[in-house]
Each structure stands twice: as structure tokens, then as C-alpha cells.
Design a protein around this motif. Structure first.
Motif, PDB file in Angstrom:
ATOM      1  N   ASP A   1       0.836  -1.204   0.000  1.00  0.00           N
ATOM      2  CA  ASP A   1       0.000   0.000   0.000  1.00  0.00           C
ATOM      3  C   ASP A   1       0.869   1.251   0.000  1.00  0.00           C
ATOM      4  N   LYS A   2       1.900   1.263   0.836  1.00  0.00           N
ATOM      5  CA  LYS A   2       2.819   2.407   0.891  1.00  0.00           C
ATOM      6  C   LYS A   2       3.599   2.534  -0.415  1.00  0.00           C
ATOM      7  N   THR A   3       4.021   1.416  -0.953  1.00  0.00           N
ATOM      8  CA  THR A   3       4.756   1.416  -2.217  1.00  0.00           C
ATOM      9  C   THR A   3       3.894   2.001  -3.331  1.00  0.00           C
TER      10      THR A   3
ATOM     11  N   GLU B   1       1.368   4.040  -3.017  1.00  0.00           N
ATOM     12  CA  GLU B   1       1.163   5.472  -2.759  1.00  0.00           C
ATOM     13  C   GLU B   1       2.361   6.293  -3.226  1.00  0.00           C
ATOM     14  N   GLU B   2       3.569   5.783  -3.002  1.00  0.00           N
ATOM     15  CA  GLU B   2       4.775   6.479  -3.448  1.00  0.00           C
ATOM     16  C   GLU B   2       4.809   6.584  -4.971  1.00  0.00           C
ATOM     17  N   TYR B   3       4.492   5.495  -5.658  1.00  0.00           N
ATOM     18  CA  TYR B   3       4.474   5.529  -7.115  1.00  0.00           C
ATOM     19  C   TYR B   3       3.344   6.413  -7.639  1.00  0.00           C
ATOM     20  N   GLU B   4       2.206   6.385  -6.959  1.00  0.00           N
ATOM     21  CA  GLU B   4       1.092   7.237  -7.365  1.00  0.00           C
ATOM     22  C   GLU B   4       1.504   8.706  -7.334  1.00  0.00           C
ATOM     23  N   SER B   5       2.176   9.108  -6.279  1.00  0.00           N
ATOM     24  CA  SER B   5       2.653  10.484  -6.142  1.00  0.00           C
ATOM     25  C   SER B   5       3.597  10.857  -7.284  1.00  0.00           C
ATOM     26  N   LYS B   6       4.508   9.958  -7.613  1.00  0.00           N
ATOM     27  CA  LYS B   6       5.476  10.222  -8.679  1.00  0.00           C
ATOM     28  C   LYS B   6       4.786  10.320 -10.043  1.00  0.00           C
ATOM     29  N   PHE B   7       3.890   9.393 -10.322  1.00  0.00           N
ATOM     30  CA  PHE B   7       3.223   9.412 -11.625  1.00  0.00           C
ATOM     31  C   PHE B   7       2.258  10.583 -11.749  1.00  0.00           C
ATOM     32  N   LYS B   8       1.631  10.977 -10.648  1.00  0.00           N
ATOM     33  CA  LYS B   8       0.771  12.167 -10.690  1.00  0.00           C
ATOM     34  C   LYS B   8       1.613  13.404 -11.005  1.00  0.00           C
ATOM     35  N   ALA B   9       2.784  13.477 -10.404  1.00  0.00           N
ATOM     36  CA  ALA B   9       3.672  14.614 -10.657  1.00  0.00           C
ATOM     37  C   ALA B   9       4.103  14.641 -12.119  1.00  0.00           C
ATOM     38  N   LEU B  10       4.288  13.488 -12.708  1.00  0.00           N
ATOM     39  CA  LEU B  10       4.722  13.400 -14.096  1.00  0.00           C
ATOM     40  C   LEU B  10       3.580  13.594 -15.098  1.00  0.00           C
ATOM     41  N   ALA B  11       2.357  13.582 -14.604  1.00  0.00           N
ATOM     42  CA  ALA B  11       1.194  13.650 -15.498  1.00  0.00           C
ATOM     43  C   ALA B  11       0.830  15.081 -15.873  1.00  0.00           C
ATOM     44  N   ASP B  12       1.787  15.977 -15.853  1.00  0.00           N
ATOM     45  CA  ASP B  12       1.545  17.368 -16.199  1.00  0.00           C
ATOM     46  C   ASP B  12       2.632  17.820 -17.175  1.00  0.00           C
ATOM     47  N   LYS B  13       2.209  18.369 -18.293  1.00  0.00           N
ATOM     48  CA  LYS B  13       3.158  18.776 -19.335  1.00  0.00           C
ATOM     49  C   LYS B  13       4.169  19.800 -18.828  1.00  0.00           C
ATOM     50  N   LYS B  14       3.727  20.780 -18.060  1.00  0.00           N
ATOM     51  CA  LYS B  14       4.636  21.829 -17.586  1.00  0.00           C
ATOM     52  C   LYS B  14       5.700  21.234 -16.659  1.00  0.00           C
TER      53      LYS B  14
ATOM     54  N   GLU C   1      18.537   9.500  -9.286  1.00  0.00           N
ATOM     55  CA  GLU C   1      18.290   8.177  -8.703  1.00  0.00           C
ATOM     56  C   GLU C   1      16.805   7.835  -8.743  1.00  0.00           C
ATOM     57  N   GLN C   2      15.964   8.778  -8.339  1.00  0.00           N
ATOM     58  CA  GLN C   2      14.520   8.524  -8.327  1.00  0.00           C
ATOM     59  C   GLN C   2      13.942   8.418  -9.736  1.00  0.00           C
ATOM     60  N   VAL C   3      14.381   9.282 -10.614  1.00  0.00           N
ATOM     61  CA  VAL C   3      13.872   9.252 -11.987  1.00  0.00           C
ATOM     62  C   VAL C   3      14.268   7.943 -12.661  1.00  0.00           C
ATOM     63  N   ASN C   4      15.496   7.523 -12.489  1.00  0.00           N
ATOM     64  CA  ASN C   4      15.959   6.267 -13.081  1.00  0.00           C
ATOM     65  C   ASN C   4      15.269   5.058 -12.463  1.00  0.00           C
ATOM     66  N   HIS C   5      14.820   5.198 -11.240  1.00  0.00           N
ATOM     67  CA  HIS C   5      14.190   4.106 -10.509  1.00  0.00           C
ATOM     68  C   HIS C   5      12.738   3.879 -10.934  1.00  0.00           C
ATOM     69  N   LEU C   6      12.103   4.879 -11.492  1.00  0.00           N
ATOM     70  CA  LEU C   6      10.670   4.782 -11.778  1.00  0.00           C
ATOM     71  C   LEU C   6      10.281   3.570 -12.610  1.00  0.00           C
ATOM     72  N   LEU C   7      10.995   3.311 -13.659  1.00  0.00           N
ATOM     73  CA  LEU C   7      10.662   2.161 -14.493  1.00  0.00           C
ATOM     74  C   LEU C   7      11.705   1.069 -14.335  1.00  0.00           C
ATOM     75  N   SER C   8      12.099   0.885 -13.111  1.00  0.00           N
ATOM     76  CA  SER C   8      13.137  -0.086 -12.787  1.00  0.00           C
ATOM     77  C   SER C   8      12.575  -1.501 -12.737  1.00  0.00           C
ATOM     78  N   GLU C   9      13.465  -2.433 -12.529  1.00  0.00           N
ATOM     79  CA  GLU C   9      13.066  -3.825 -12.349  1.00  0.00           C
ATOM     80  C   GLU C   9      12.133  -3.958 -11.152  1.00  0.00           C
ATOM     81  N   GLN C  10      12.360  -3.161 -10.120  1.00  0.00           N
ATOM     82  CA  GLN C  10      11.533  -3.251  -8.921  1.00  0.00           C
ATOM     83  C   GLN C  10      10.074  -2.974  -9.255  1.00  0.00           C
TER      84      GLN C  10
END
Length: 104
Positions: free
Chosen positions: A12-14, A16-29, A88-97
């Protein structure tokens, strides 16, 4: 491909963390801001305002979301704030994990 164990992972925590990152990326600006940080390295808010022809309040709003998601870092020198990509975080987003979370 090496599997990464998910033992003792709070999914659940994992998620939520990914949700936050993808929401941040879901904006063109915000994507454009991240691209500029990639191209320029450390960038002051005032420089971003000039690059995007936007008021500081709007740039700061987008930076706050990216910072909260851990996609950028902030360094303060005196009264100036400089932002840079958190590689580190950007590279981790689509990582094996992340891929392993959805593997059957």
C-alpha cells in the motif's frame, strides 16, 4: 532477468509512493521543467521563471509537487534556491523493482 524479492514490503505504501510520482509526471509543464533541469543541471527559480515566462508562484507550485514526489532536489544557498533532477529517483521509476510488482 533478476527478480527482486517483495518480502516485507508494504504494498500500500509502495503504491502510494508511485502514485505520487506518476501524478507529478502527469503534467506537461512539470515534464518541461524536468527536461530543463536535465539540460541545465542546477537551476534557480528565477531562471525557470524567465525560461517559461511564468510568475514565480506558478513555477514554485510545480516545483513543490516535483519535490514532494522526490523527482527533484533542492539546494539553498543564502536566499536562493536551486533545483536539480533527482537522477536516482527518476531512473528508478521504471526499474526492475516496479516491473516485478506486476509480474505474475
Amino acid at each position: 532477468m533478476k527478480e527482486i524479492p517483495l518480502i516485507d514490503v508494504n504494498l500500500d505504501k509502495t503504491f502510494e509512493e508511485y502514485e505520487s510520482k506518476f501524478k507529478a509526471l502527469a503534467d506537461k509543464k512539470r515534464l518541461e521543467i524536468m527536461y530543463e533541469l536535465t539540460q541545465r543541471g542546477k537551476v534557480c527559480v528565477c531562471d525557470l521563471c524567465e525560461i517559461f515566462q511564468m510568475p514565480q508562484s506558478k513555477i514554485s507550485y510545480h516545483l513543490k509537487i516535483l519535490l514532494s514526489a522526490g523527482l527533484i532536489k533542492k539546494e539553498t544557498k543564502g536566499t536562493w534556491s536551486y533545483y536539480m533532477l533527482n537522477d536516482e529517483q527518476v531512473n528508478h521509476l521504471l526499474s526492475e523493482q516496479l516491473c516485478c510488482l506486476f509480474r505474475g
